[in-house]
Design a protein around this motif. Sequence first.
Motif, PDB file in Angstrom:
ATOM      1  N   ILE A  66      11.666   5.777  -7.148  1.00  0.00           N
ATOM      2  CA  ILE A  66      12.987   5.128  -7.147  1.00  0.00           C
ATOM      3  C   ILE A  66      13.774   5.471  -5.878  1.00  0.00           C
ATOM      4  O   ILE A  66      14.737   4.783  -5.546  1.00  0.00           O
ATOM      5  CB  ILE A  66      13.787   5.540  -8.398  1.00  0.00           C
ATOM      6  N   ASP A  67      13.386   6.543  -5.176  1.00  0.00           N
ATOM      7  CA  ASP A  67      14.143   6.922  -3.981  1.00  0.00           C
ATOM      8  C   ASP A  67      13.534   6.371  -2.692  1.00  0.00           C
ATOM      9  O   ASP A  67      14.007   6.697  -1.600  1.00  0.00           O
ATOM     10  CB  ASP A  67      14.268   8.444  -3.878  1.00  0.00           C
ATOM     11  N   LEU A  68      12.486   5.561  -2.805  1.00  0.00           N
ATOM     12  CA  LEU A  68      11.905   4.927  -1.624  1.00  0.00           C
ATOM     13  C   LEU A  68      12.712   3.674  -1.276  1.00  0.00           C
ATOM     14  O   LEU A  68      12.876   2.784  -2.114  1.00  0.00           O
ATOM     15  CB  LEU A  68      10.445   4.550  -1.875  1.00  0.00           C
ATOM     16  N   VAL A  69      13.228   3.636  -0.059  1.00  0.00           N
ATOM     17  CA  VAL A  69      14.030   2.500   0.403  1.00  0.00           C
ATOM     18  C   VAL A  69      13.215   1.729   1.443  1.00  0.00           C
ATOM     19  O   VAL A  69      12.774   2.304   2.440  1.00  0.00           O
ATOM     20  CB  VAL A  69      15.360   2.965   1.016  1.00  0.00           C
ATOM     21  N   VAL A  70      13.015   0.430   1.192  1.00  0.00           N
ATOM     22  CA  VAL A  70      12.323  -0.452   2.133  1.00  0.00           C
ATOM     23  C   VAL A  70      13.290  -1.564   2.531  1.00  0.00           C
ATOM     24  O   VAL A  70      13.802  -2.283   1.665  1.00  0.00           O
ATOM     25  CB  VAL A  70      11.038  -1.043   1.519  1.00  0.00           C
ATOM     26  N   ARG A  71      13.551  -1.683   3.807  1.00  0.00           N
ATOM     27  CA  ARG A  71      14.535  -2.670   4.306  1.00  0.00           C
ATOM     28  C   ARG A  71      13.844  -3.625   5.274  1.00  0.00           C
ATOM     29  O   ARG A  71      13.662  -3.334   6.451  1.00  0.00           O
ATOM     30  CB  ARG A  71      15.660  -1.911   5.007  1.00  0.00           C
ATOM     31  N   PRO A  72      13.411  -4.802   4.793  1.00  0.00           N
ATOM     32  CA  PRO A  72      12.805  -5.798   5.707  1.00  0.00           C
ATOM     33  C   PRO A  72      13.884  -6.588   6.442  1.00  0.00           C
ATOM     34  O   PRO A  72      14.963  -6.855   5.907  1.00  0.00           O
ATOM     35  CB  PRO A  72      12.005  -6.687   4.758  1.00  0.00           C
ATOM     36  N   PHE A  73      13.609  -6.969   7.669  1.00  0.00           N
ATOM     37  CA  PHE A  73      14.517  -7.804   8.453  1.00  0.00           C
ATOM     38  C   PHE A  73      13.714  -8.410   9.603  1.00  0.00           C
ATOM     39  O   PHE A  73      12.509  -8.162   9.743  1.00  0.00           O
ATOM     40  CB  PHE A  73      15.723  -7.012   8.977  1.00  0.00           C
ATOM     41  N   THR A  74      14.358  -9.224  10.408  1.00  0.00           N
ATOM     42  CA  THR A  74      13.696  -9.855  11.551  1.00  0.00           C
ATOM     43  C   THR A  74      14.355  -9.375  12.836  1.00  0.00           C
ATOM     44  O   THR A  74      15.556  -9.048  12.853  1.00  0.00           O
ATOM     45  CB  THR A  74      13.783 -11.383  11.470  1.00  0.00           C
ATOM     46  N   VAL A  75      13.544  -9.304  13.884  1.00  0.00           N
ATOM     47  CA  VAL A  75      14.077  -8.931  15.193  1.00  0.00           C
ATOM     48  C   VAL A  75      14.949 -10.090  15.686  1.00  0.00           C
ATOM     49  O   VAL A  75      14.479 -11.222  15.789  1.00  0.00           O
ATOM     50  CB  VAL A  75      12.938  -8.648  16.187  1.00  0.00           C
ATOM     51  N   ARG A  76      16.217  -9.790  15.960  1.00  0.00           N
ATOM     52  CA  ARG A  76      17.161 -10.832  16.334  1.00  0.00           C
ATOM     53  C   ARG A  76      16.723 -11.516  17.627  1.00  0.00           C
ATOM     54  O   ARG A  76      16.314 -10.868  18.584  1.00  0.00           O
ATOM     55  CB  ARG A  76      18.554 -10.245  16.500  1.00  0.00           C
ATOM     56  N   ASN A 103       0.824  -1.220   0.000  1.00  0.00           N
ATOM     57  CA  ASN A 103       0.000   0.000   0.000  1.00  0.00           C
ATOM     58  C   ASN A 103       0.854   1.265   0.000  1.00  0.00           C
ATOM     59  O   ASN A 103       0.525   2.254  -0.656  1.00  0.00           O
ATOM     60  CB  ASN A 103      -0.924  -0.009   1.209  1.00  0.00           C
ATOM     61  N   LEU A 104       1.963   1.223   0.740  1.00  0.00           N
ATOM     62  CA  LEU A 104       2.845   2.393   0.786  1.00  0.00           C
ATOM     63  C   LEU A 104       3.450   2.662  -0.584  1.00  0.00           C
ATOM     64  O   LEU A 104       3.494   3.812  -1.045  1.00  0.00           O
ATOM     65  CB  LEU A 104       3.951   2.153   1.814  1.00  0.00           C
ATOM     66  N   LYS A 105       3.896   1.616  -1.268  1.00  0.00           N
ATOM     67  CA  LYS A 105       4.484   1.796  -2.595  1.00  0.00           C
ATOM     68  C   LYS A 105       3.442   2.289  -3.597  1.00  0.00           C
ATOM     69  O   LYS A 105       3.736   3.144  -4.450  1.00  0.00           O
ATOM     70  CB  LYS A 105       5.091   0.480  -3.075  1.00  0.00           C
ATOM     71  N   LYS A 106       2.223   1.758  -3.507  1.00  0.00           N
ATOM     72  CA  LYS A 106       1.164   2.209  -4.418  1.00  0.00           C
ATOM     73  C   LYS A 106       0.816   3.673  -4.176  1.00  0.00           C
ATOM     74  O   LYS A 106       0.586   4.435  -5.114  1.00  0.00           O
ATOM     75  CB  LYS A 106      -0.073   1.335  -4.239  1.00  0.00           C
ATOM     76  N   MET A 107       0.747   4.072  -2.905  1.00  0.00           N
ATOM     77  CA  MET A 107       0.390   5.446  -2.586  1.00  0.00           C
ATOM     78  C   MET A 107       1.423   6.433  -3.147  1.00  0.00           C
ATOM     79  O   MET A 107       1.076   7.500  -3.674  1.00  0.00           O
ATOM     80  CB  MET A 107       0.282   5.616  -1.072  1.00  0.00           C
ATOM     81  N   SER A 130       2.698   9.128   5.083  1.00  0.00           N
ATOM     82  CA  SER A 130       3.171   9.935   3.959  1.00  0.00           C
ATOM     83  C   SER A 130       3.734  11.268   4.435  1.00  0.00           C
ATOM     84  O   SER A 130       4.779  11.720   3.951  1.00  0.00           O
ATOM     85  CB  SER A 130       2.031  10.162   2.971  1.00  0.00           C
ATOM     86  N   ASN A 131       3.046  11.915   5.401  1.00  0.00           N
ATOM     87  CA  ASN A 131       3.540  13.192   5.913  1.00  0.00           C
ATOM     88  C   ASN A 131       4.912  13.028   6.558  1.00  0.00           C
ATOM     89  O   ASN A 131       5.826  13.828   6.332  1.00  0.00           O
ATOM     90  CB  ASN A 131       2.553  13.777   6.935  1.00  0.00           C
ATOM     91  N   ALA A 132       5.049  11.981   7.375  1.00  0.00           N
ATOM     92  CA  ALA A 132       6.328  11.759   8.056  1.00  0.00           C
ATOM     93  C   ALA A 132       7.423  11.363   7.069  1.00  0.00           C
ATOM     94  O   ALA A 132       8.558  11.854   7.143  1.00  0.00           O
ATOM     95  CB  ALA A 132       6.157  10.678   9.119  1.00  0.00           C
ATOM     96  N   LEU A 133       7.087  10.482   6.141  1.00  0.00           N
ATOM     97  CA  LEU A 133       8.068   9.981   5.189  1.00  0.00           C
ATOM     98  C   LEU A 133       8.629  11.107   4.329  1.00  0.00           C
ATOM     99  O   LEU A 133       9.843  11.211   4.110  1.00  0.00           O
ATOM    100  CB  LEU A 133       7.412   8.917   4.304  1.00  0.00           C
ATOM    101  N   LEU A 134       7.760  11.996   3.854  1.00  0.00           N
ATOM    102  CA  LEU A 134       8.184  13.086   2.980  1.00  0.00           C
ATOM    103  C   LEU A 134       8.820  14.235   3.744  1.00  0.00           C
ATOM    104  O   LEU A 134       9.320  15.173   3.134  1.00  0.00           O
ATOM    105  CB  LEU A 134       6.985  13.585   2.171  1.00  0.00           C
ATOM    106  N   ASN A 135       8.781  14.165   5.078  1.00  0.00           N
ATOM    107  CA  ASN A 135       9.484  15.145   5.894  1.00  0.00           C
ATOM    108  C   ASN A 135      10.835  14.636   6.379  1.00  0.00           C
ATOM    109  O   ASN A 135      11.518  15.316   7.149  1.00  0.00           O
ATOM    110  CB  ASN A 135       8.627  15.526   7.116  1.00  0.00           C
TER     111      ASN A 135
END
Length: 522
Positions: free
Chosen positions: A50-60, A41-45, A127-132
């Motif tokens: 190209i400058d959106l970075v999404v880094r998935p990981f697991t809590v160690r 949903n975030l990517k669609k919105m 979106s407000n936080a991300l673009l700020n």
Amino acid sequence: MARRVKRKQNVIQNSNKQEENKQKENFSITIYKELDKNITNLKKMLGEPIDLVVRPFTVRGTEHKCAIAYIDGLVNDDLIHSHIMKNVQLETERKQLPDEKVKLFEVINNEIISASTEKGYTLDDLSNALLNGDTIFYLDGIDKVLLIDTRGWESRAIEEPDSETVIRGPREGFVENIQTNLVLLRRHIRDPNLRLKKHYIGRRSKKTIAVTYVDGIINPDIVKEVDRRLRAIDMDDAPGVGYIEQWIEDSFLSPFPQLINTERPDKVSAALLQGKLAIFLDGTPLVLVLPATFGNALQSPEDYYERWTIGTLIRGLRYLAAFISVFLPALYVALVSYHPGMIPQKLAFSIAATREGVPFPPFIEALLMTITMELLREAGARLPSTIGQTIGIVGGLVIGEAAVQAGIVSPIMVIVVALNAIASFAIPSYSVAISFRILLFGFLIASAVFGLFGIILAYIMINIHLVNLKSIGVPYSTPFAPTFLRDWNDLIFRSPIPLISRRPKYLQAEDEKSGNTGGKNL
């Protein structure tokens, strides 16, 4: 009676439905518990930028999935690595984490992530936080996110403004980063009563505005009025404070600027301590100071950094420069065309001799030269600084000399226009100097039609306009009219600092006594 009861019940039900619909509209795009769905949903919105970075990981130490998302270039990469990734990966391994996801989310928020955080519940918040420049932290199975402050985009260094240089005074000016600007203000006013109120402007840009004032000094009515006008602004974006100025000013038909704009922190701090208010806009180094009066137009911080005798002399020269920049060409046209008997005999003969062979009347001659000077000034402002100065000086000399040699204009007219241009450069405010240049053409036309009588009529009209003009409810012509004699000690003459012991009366400050801190009426 039964019909009335039913009507009341229907009204209540309709109002309740409207409230429910509003809540659904505000929270319709909620965050889901599924991590993959939220990222999609975030990517669609955002349109998969190209400058959106999404880094998935697991809590160690657990099998809980999480992810962070941010806009590359708007964040500080070191903060993301040290305050988020490193902490989540290392600190979680050392701690005994709860299995319940809600509790795990709170532990990560309160104990692991060291940066300042807020919680977000809708895609609008994201979106407000991300673009700020914030970073979003997702945890799979939780229908809310953490908005982590990681802002860190590039900005230019603090330096003295080119348009407001001083000989004695601080060598610092505002920049395009609103946080840096507020820090500069804090360094000048270390008062716990300094208030910074945040607003957002622009339906699409959603830029940050900071309204600043000193509580206990400023008149609360000014704060309420400014807040009301800011909330009435409705536009997509505000690239600069000029957009805000045109929205909240009292009269858009007036040639006079009803708000002060400056890049100097010392000027803003002095205004706040006088009982005024300042508006900061993210993305621009200019700050709006209000309310403004006509007397502020000819004042400069330089007046207060020098001794009172020097400050009074410089300010008197500015008033003389203002008179020359508005009236000199018009007076020349009126005297030569309608009232030559008012010119001394020898000077009249000299002017007549220089005008011999000039094909144009004085009005056309003055109009041509004034427009030429305006074109040279505009060309010099748009070119690079070194070339612009050369164009302004050399162009003026070459064109003036060529026009005299060709017999198009008289030498006395070149002198008059040159004095007019030099006087306009002595006005400390660029906006006020432009206003005087606009009035110049009005006075030129009035002098060409009615002579001195036209100048007097135009002057009366300008004064009528000034006494009716207001800046955020404060009369623009104060303390001239309405008259506040106490404020005249820092108007045309600059009194010694120990004698400026009270704030301007026209501002109706809650605390009138300035404590002899150098009360600058800027």
